[in-house]
Design an enzyme around this catalytic site. Structure first.
Site, mmCIF file in Angstrom:
data_model
loop_
_atom_site.group_PDB
_atom_site.id
_atom_site.type_symbol
_atom_site.label_atom_id
_atom_site.label_comp_id
_atom_site.label_asym_id
_atom_site.label_seq_id
_atom_site.Cartn_x
_atom_site.Cartn_y
_atom_site.Cartn_z
ATOM 1 N N HIS A 99 0.827 -1.209 0.000
ATOM 2 C CA HIS A 99 0.000 0.000 0.000
ATOM 3 C C HIS A 99 0.858 1.254 0.000
ATOM 4 C CE1 HIS A 99 0.500 0.757 4.395
ATOM 5 N NE2 HIS A 99 0.454 -0.554 4.516
ATOM 6 N N ASP B 176 -0.308 4.292 1.106
ATOM 7 C CA ASP B 176 -0.694 5.265 2.135
ATOM 8 C C ASP B 176 -0.018 4.997 3.482
ATOM 9 O OD1 ASP B 176 -2.364 2.921 2.241
ATOM 10 O OD2 ASP B 176 -3.745 3.987 3.568
ATOM 11 N N ASP C 61 6.171 1.072 7.448
ATOM 12 C CA ASP C 61 4.783 0.693 7.070
ATOM 13 C C ASP C 61 4.299 1.617 5.964
ATOM 14 O OD1 ASP C 61 2.285 -0.469 7.020
ATOM 15 O OD2 ASP C 61 1.618 0.413 8.886
ATOM 16 N N GLU D 174 -5.163 1.737 2.757
ATOM 17 C CA GLU D 174 -5.055 0.512 3.556
ATOM 18 C C GLU D 174 -5.200 0.802 5.029
ATOM 19 O OE1 GLU D 174 -3.168 -2.819 5.808
ATOM 20 O OE2 GLU D 174 -2.565 -0.715 5.822
ATOM 21 N N GLU D 175 -4.854 2.033 5.435
ATOM 22 C CA GLU D 175 -4.774 2.355 6.871
ATOM 23 C C GLU D 175 -6.093 2.858 7.458
ATOM 24 O OE1 GLU D 175 -2.427 1.367 8.457
ATOM 25 O OE2 GLU D 175 -0.510 1.582 7.430
ATOM 26 N N GLU E 204 4.267 -6.119 3.463
ATOM 27 C CA GLU E 204 4.214 -5.549 4.812
ATOM 28 C C GLU E 204 5.425 -6.020 5.612
ATOM 29 O OE1 GLU E 204 1.967 -3.583 6.348
ATOM 30 O OE2 GLU E 204 0.075 -3.746 5.225
ATOM 31 N N HIS F 23 2.869 2.371 12.753
ATOM 32 C CA HIS F 23 1.962 3.364 13.355
ATOM 33 C C HIS F 23 2.591 4.097 14.543
ATOM 34 C CE1 HIS F 23 -1.791 1.062 11.692
ATOM 35 N NE2 HIS F 23 -0.785 1.070 10.844
#
Lengths: 352, 352
Positions: free
Chosen positions: B70, B72, B96, B126-127, B155, B329
């Site tokens: 991803h 984003d 990430d 995705e987030e 990932e 995150h």
């Protein structure tokens, strides 16, 4: 300003004052009418603090009885003006507690030479936060206005004497945990699961039903709020349980707190608020005499009422007023007309 | 528009794309740059849907490998532009998963004659909420773009192969009660106290740790939210417990729901949301070969990831990318430079 006739029919008077709206904070119109009406009676000294009105005799009698009632109501729910439905008067304030207030006004005007000196207290802000309570304000500003040997609170008591009141204390129990992603929950510690131990205590608790001054009370210990959780994928690190304990008047606030700290030993307990109960004081001669006159067995008051403010001043106090207390605050509140008349009659007989 | 050099150093490329902010919903600048850079390579067919970009070879190889990542990130927390700190690249998106995206871009540009046909999928959203997920949108709009025999999600997986993923299901358990005044609690039934029985089940539950396709998973059953209570003086008539169950990929959503209904028999259970897991698929020859090349024992993926979207299309999928997934995150997210290079090397070796 509506002029109040304090010598006519007590039911008409109830109806008139019910139809002057006085939701908490908005008592001025009714307080003004009450004050003006009482000023017409030279045997009464009339005092005022905010929207509280006090009227008292000074006849040099050996004992003084205080009769108190609040002027405010909870919000109107399309239930004013009052409606007479056979022998029932329906509408906001009828049972809580303008029928009681009407009885007080009739007594104040009519008893020009009572057996005991009398103090009538009409006060504001009873239906809202305790810190706004008009009786509490009088205790702070003018405790001498409330002096007396016995007090009657005119709240509805279903025609009998309700003695004293139970105390109430609210605590907050904080249960910690350790946050973690829900996909790896064993790396954390679930605070909600841990709060299960608090609920275990509550579920196993057997409340006391002690007899105090001849009346059997009934305690209670209940969670009234629980909250916990951060997000749908996180192990919660905090769960909070609010517990309300109603305790019989043989225990004071400190005793109730000590009991809760023992019951919840090992948990983080914080007292949120508390109010003491009041012993029924039915062992006092003046109270005994009154109970005999009412002629019904007295009952314990389980809810908290302003009698406890008199108890804090060292004045024994009871609840006695027309109507069913369980109807208070309901949209359909009402009061049976015969009960209004009987309350006036009992009090007139006792005080004449 | 920043121009991307897909033939230079993969660490420089990681840094360049990290410094193009692409918080979910704001991926356009990065998607434009990725699309433009890939268009320069004639061995690739480049497709676009919203801010998702797909690039694929069509060399007629017998098998096709899909590599997805991803574009984003979660919101920037004063952690851009990236900072190189010795052998560590720090900043939003580093782990990430823009290091993984940089590896994909280098592979896409560099492998002009790969051993398997290749499809690279760069996607958006995705987030955030699952319904916005760009890979999910491609499944709906262009499932043929995702066709393949094996999929790798880039990932972070700490340098090893993380197989499959656990499923997740959230249920709401409603526990009723009967409201009453707290002063007469025995006239009601306390819903919070009754919810203690739900917590009993949770506290006693022993999660399974089944072995699926050679990997040991670890389930979980946790309250993630609890709420109950009306007011400080009312016995609550409702308590709600939200429970999240993470289940190993030997069970599907229906199986997980049936299990929960059995565990919470007698309670009112409602499914709030659910997403299936994915079997690791490491029994597939192409997967076995890849795991051998990585040279580390594969691990089960416990969290839910988009590999399950491939699983739903019947495509075995694994997670393989540089960096520690537990840093995702966090404000201090970072990725070790050697891991980026090693990931590129392993995949290049495997696909050349």
């Amino acid at each position: 300003m509506t002029s109040l006739d304090l010598t006519g029919d007590v039911v008409d008077l109830t109806r008139t004052i019910c139809d002057i709206p006085s939701v908490s904070g908005d008592e001025k119109a009714l307080a003004d009418a009450v004050e003006a009406a009482l000023h017409a009676y030279p045997h009464l000294e009339v005092l005022r603090d905010g929207d509280a009105v006090v009227a008292r005799t000074s006849l040099g009698r050996p004992a003084r009885v205080v009769i108190a009632g609040h002027l405010d109501t909870v919000p109107i729910a399309d239930n004013l003006p009052c409606v007479m439905d056979g022998d029932i008067l329906r509408g906001r304030g009828t049972v809580d507690m303008k029928a009681g207030v009407a009885v007080m006004l009739r007594l104040a005007a009519g008893l020009t030479a009572p057996r005991h000196d009398l103090t009538f207290v009409f006060y504001d802000h009873e239906e809202v936060a305790a810190k706004l309570n008009g009786l509490g304000r009088l205790v702070r500003n003018h405790p001498e206005w409330l002096a007396g040997d016995f007090a009657i609170l005119g709240e509805p008591s279903d025609g009998t004497v309700e003695g004293g009141c139970q105390g109430t204390i609210r605590i907050k129990i904080t249960v910690p945990g350790v946050a973690a992603h829900a996909a790896r929950s064993w790396k954390g510690s679930n605070a909600i699961h841990s709060a299960g131990a608090v609920l275990d205590v509550l579920r196993a608790y057997v409340p006391r039903q002690p007899v105090v001054d001849g009346l059997r009370y009934h305690e209670g210990l209940n969670a009234v709020k629980i909250e916990g959780g951060i997000a749908g994928n996180v192990i919660p690190d905090l769960c909070t349980v609010y517990v309300n304990h109603r305790f019989a008047p043989d225990r004071d606030v400190a005793g109730a707190e000590a009991h809760l700290r023992e019951v919840f030993a090992g948990f983080e307990v914080e007292v949120v608020d508390a109010a003491p109960g009041a012993r029924p004081g039915l062992d006092q001669p003046v109270a005994k005499e009154f109970v005999e006159l009412v002629g019904l067995p007295p009952a314990p008051k389980l809810g908290w009422t302003d009698v406890s403010r008199f108890a804090a001043l060292g004045i024994p106090a009871i609840n006695f007023g027309p109507g069913d207390p369980l109807l208070a605050h309901t949209d359909g509140e009402h009061v049976p007309v015969p009960e209004i008349r009987r309350t006036l009659e009992v009090l007139t007989t006792w005080l004449s």
